[in-house]
Design an enzyme around this catalytic site. Structure first.
Site: not given
Length: 173
Positions: A61, A91, A63, A94
Site C-alpha cells: 500500500h 486501513c 502508506e 497501514c
C-alpha cells in the site's frame, strides 16, 4: 501569517503531491492512492503509491511503501517527528505500521467507509492501551481525493461491463 494558515497551506501542498503519486498508481492499473512522508524540516523523506497488483504483494500500500522509504532514507525504523500525508484513510494494516513507525502526525484526504481504520470503519488510534499516540488531521483536499477514487472505480466498472458484453457476444456466435 499565522501558523495554522501556514500549516494548512503546507498540508494542501503535500496532499496535492500525494495526488500526483496516486496518478502513478493509476497508470499501473492500481487503485490510485499516494502517500508522502515529511520530516519536521518539511523535507520529503519517503513517498509511495499503491503497488499491490504490480508487485503481487498485499502489503504494498502507498502508506507502507512511503514508511519503508522514509525509514531507509533516515536509517531508522522510528520516524519520529514526521508527518505522513495519504490520499485515502489508512486501513488497519497501514494503521498498525503507522503506529509502529512512531510518526508524529497523520494527514489524510478521503475517508474510506469500507476499510478505513482512523474513524470511518474502525477507530484504531483511539484505544488508550496503544503504546504511541499521534495527531490525526482528516479531510485535507477530501473532495479531490474522493473524486480521483470515484472516477477510477467508475471507469473500472465501465470497462468490466464492456468486457462482459464482448465475451457474451463472442459466446453467442
Amino acid at each position: 501569517m499565522d501558523a495554522a494558515k501556514v500549516r494548512s497551506e503546507f498540508d494542501e501542498k503535500m496532499m496535492r503531491y500525494a495526488l500526483e503519486l496516486a496518478d502513478k498508481a493509476e497508470a499501473l492499473g492500481e487503485i490510485p492512492v499516494g502517500a508522502v512522508l515529511v520530516d519536521d524540516a518539511r523535507n520529503i523523506i519517503g513517498e509511495g503509491w499503491n503497488l499491490s497488483i504490480v508487485q503481487s504483494d498485499p502489503t504494498a500500500h502507498a502508506e507502507i511503501i512511503a514508511l519503508r522509504n522514509g525509514a531507509k532514507n533516515i536509517q531508522n525504523y522510528r520516524l519520529l517527528n514526521s508527518t505522513l500525508y495519504v490520499t485515502l484513510e489508512p486501513c488497519t494494516m497501514c494503521a498498525g505500521a503507522i503506529l509502529h513507525s512512531r510518526i508524529k502526525r497523520l494527514v489524510f484526504g478521503a475517508s474510506d467507509y469500507k476499510t478505513g481504520a482512523i474513524g470511518s470503519r474502525f477507530h484504531f488510534f483511539d484505544d488508550y492501551k496503544m503504546n504511541h499516540t499521534l495527531e490525526v488531521t482528516s479531510g485535507v483536499l477530501a473532495e479531490e481525493c474522493s473524486q480521483k477514487l470515484s472516477t477510477f472505480f467508475q471507469k473500472r466498472r465501465e470497462e468490466k461491463k464492456i468486457e462482459k458484453a464482448l465475451l457474451k457476444s463472442l459466446s453467442d456466435k
